[in-house]
Design an enzyme around this catalytic site. Structure first.
Site, PDB file in Angstrom:
ATOM      1  N   ASP A  69       0.862  -1.168   0.000  1.00  0.00           N
ATOM      2  CA  ASP A  69       0.000   0.000   0.000  1.00  0.00           C
ATOM      3  C   ASP A  69       0.908   1.230   0.000  1.00  0.00           C
ATOM      4  OD1 ASP A  69      -2.227   1.616   0.050  1.00  0.00           O
ATOM      5  OD2 ASP A  69      -3.207   0.524   1.668  1.00  0.00           O
ATOM      6  N   CYS A  70       0.358   2.363  -0.364  1.00  0.00           N
ATOM      7  CA  CYS A  70       1.199   3.528  -0.646  1.00  0.00           C
ATOM      8  C   CYS A  70       1.819   4.101   0.633  1.00  0.00           C
ATOM      9  CB  CYS A  70       0.391   4.583  -1.375  1.00  0.00           C
ATOM     10  SG  CYS A  70      -0.181   3.995  -2.985  1.00  0.00           S
TER      11      CYS A  70
END
Length: 468
Positions: free
Chosen positions: A128-129
């Site tokens: 995930d970012c």
């Protein structure tokens, strides 16, 4: 957890239902007319036990979800296993949170030993970012960005949404924390699917390169959007068969509430650019369906779902008194539930409950339409209002679908994909990830009395069941 701001992004609380959903949906995303190529890469996320955005001092970036092996295997992992073994997805996104002390994107046991070796996953993991940076910045699992990169690569996370790999992988190799051979494993995994997507082939050989704006928002797409909305609407209550409304009996309706003319709010979050919805609110849907046969007295009453300004409630009450039926459209928006934002309670925000009470007092024939993602605890409305329709976030043609259901053009067939808990469910600790403890959660283990149970949904048809 029903408070989770991203519950609206999921198919529901049941692992079997969700597994069936992803098995079909992800295959349809990836598989197309040419077996040589993937149409696109479907990524199942977020692995795993991600169920909290922000609660107290905990955020998704530092939360450590304590989950038993049994709950992981029997519940949290079931849809992901279907992603791998049935949908054959080529990507999985690891989540921000840690599980049992190990950040998800650094968990070699989960990602390598179980997902790859046991389940047979042959794609790549993407973080995930910013989740790689979280390994050291928020989880304090390592003491440097280079250490986080080492933990991510060795944990099976091949590519990083964020800057950590770009800024620190080279120095991790130079410092002896990683080898180029370890990076090449991840590079091969990612590059394989660049080829599978056709990026390395001439454009005229890749059928999906020919797609353009004319292939988007076609009449067929709009029809699917309408049918999906019609099928998802759940009839929660219908005393004395108030619904469906009939144009031969109903000549005026009072359409009231902050969601009555909502447009973008019908789309939930993570929607693309959409102008169609601006002309397909519930008000627009009813106006289009009814034409001049039924007069609509529209009063928004509240400027938003969170507003507590009741100064125009007298207008709503007057409209209700003057009409044959009142339809009150209320609920939530992404200002109350979204990525990064959980709800602190399960009730209606603002003065929406007061609005319903005032309208019902003026017009006994009142229908409440709910527009929301997460379940709403509406004990008082359930007890007093004769008809309740759950529309969730019904999409670009959701207003038309609601109108169709209210006036019997469509027989409601939706069933709740979640348990609707009472208000006091919030006494359960949000940090408790167990399914069975502290009163339980989901329809499988909740020990309290639900307002509506998972799978509930009425119809305009009467059914009877018998065993022979």
């Amino acid at each position: 957890d029903p408070r989770w701001g991203r519950g609206q992004e999921t198919p529901g609380e049941d692992p079997f239902l969700t597994a069936e959903y992803v098995a079909h949906y992800s295959r349809a995303l990836q598989e197309g007319e040419d077996p040589r190529y993937l149409k696109l890469i479907s990524s199942c996320k977020h692995f795993s036990a991600y169920d909290l955005e922000k609660w107290g001092d905990a955020t998704r970036h530092n939360f450590d979800a304590v989950v038993s092996d049994r709950d992981l295997v029997e519940y949290y992992w079931v849809p992901f296993k279907a992603c791998v073994q049935r949908a054959h997805v080529r990507s999985i996104m690891c989540s921000y949170n840690a599980v049992n002390g190990v950040p998800s994107c650094a968990n070699s046991l989960f990602q390598n030993a179980i997902v790859r070796d046991e389940w047979g996953f042959d794609g790549f993991f993407v973080s995930d970012c910013g989740a790689i940076a979280d390994i050291y910045k928020n989880h304090n699992y390592t003491n440097s960005s280079e250490g986080a990169c080492k933990a991510g690569i060795e944990g099976g996370t091949d590519t990083n949404c964020g800057r950590a790999y770009a800024s620190s992988l080279a120095s991790a190799v130079d410092g002896g924390l990683l080898t180029e051979a370890q990076l090449e494993v991840s590079v091969r995994r990612v590059m394989e699917f660049m080829f599978r997507l056709g990026y390395m082939d001439p454009v005229d050989q890749q059928p999906y390169e020919r797609l353009n704006s004319q292939d988007v928002d076609t009449p067929a797409h709009r029809q699917i959007a309408l049918e999906a909305a019609q099928q998802m609407i759940v009839l929660l209550k219908n005393d004395n068969n108030l619904l469906p409304l009939s144009t031969s009996k109903v000549k005026t309706i009072a359409l009231i509430g902050p969601q009555a003319n909502a447009t973008i709010d019908l789309l939930s979050n993570y929607h693309g650019t959409n102008t169609l919805v601006y002309s397909h609110s519930i008000l627009a849907g009813l106006s289009s369906l009814l034409g001049t046969s039924v007069k609509i007295n529209y009063v928004p009453a509240l400027s938003s779902t969170a507003s507590s300004n009741n100064s125009t409630f007298p207008d709503a009450v007057a409209a209700a008194k003057e009409s044959d039926v009142a339809i009150v459209c209320i609920g939530l928006t992404t200002k109350q539930e979204s990525e990064g934002h959980d709800r602190t309670d399960l009730g209606l925000p603002g003065a929406q409950q007061e609005l319903v009470d005032k309208v019902l007092q003026a017009q006994p024939n009142t229908v409440v339409v709910l527009v929301n993602g997460g379940p709403l605890a509406i004990e008082s409305i359930k007890e007093s209002v004769p008809a309740i329709v759950e529309a969730f976030y019904p999409g670009e043609l959701g207003g038309d679908a609601v109108a169709d259901v209210l006036f019997g053009e469509v027989n409601p067939s939706g069933r709740l994909p979640v348990t609707v808990y009472p208000t006091d469910y919030v006494k359960r600790s949000y940090f408790d990830m167990s399914l069975r403890g502290n009163g339980g959660c989901t329809y499988m283990h909740y020990t309290g009395d639900a307002l509506w149970e998972f799978g509930f949904g009425l119809s305009y048809t009467t059914f009877s069941y018998s065993w022979e």
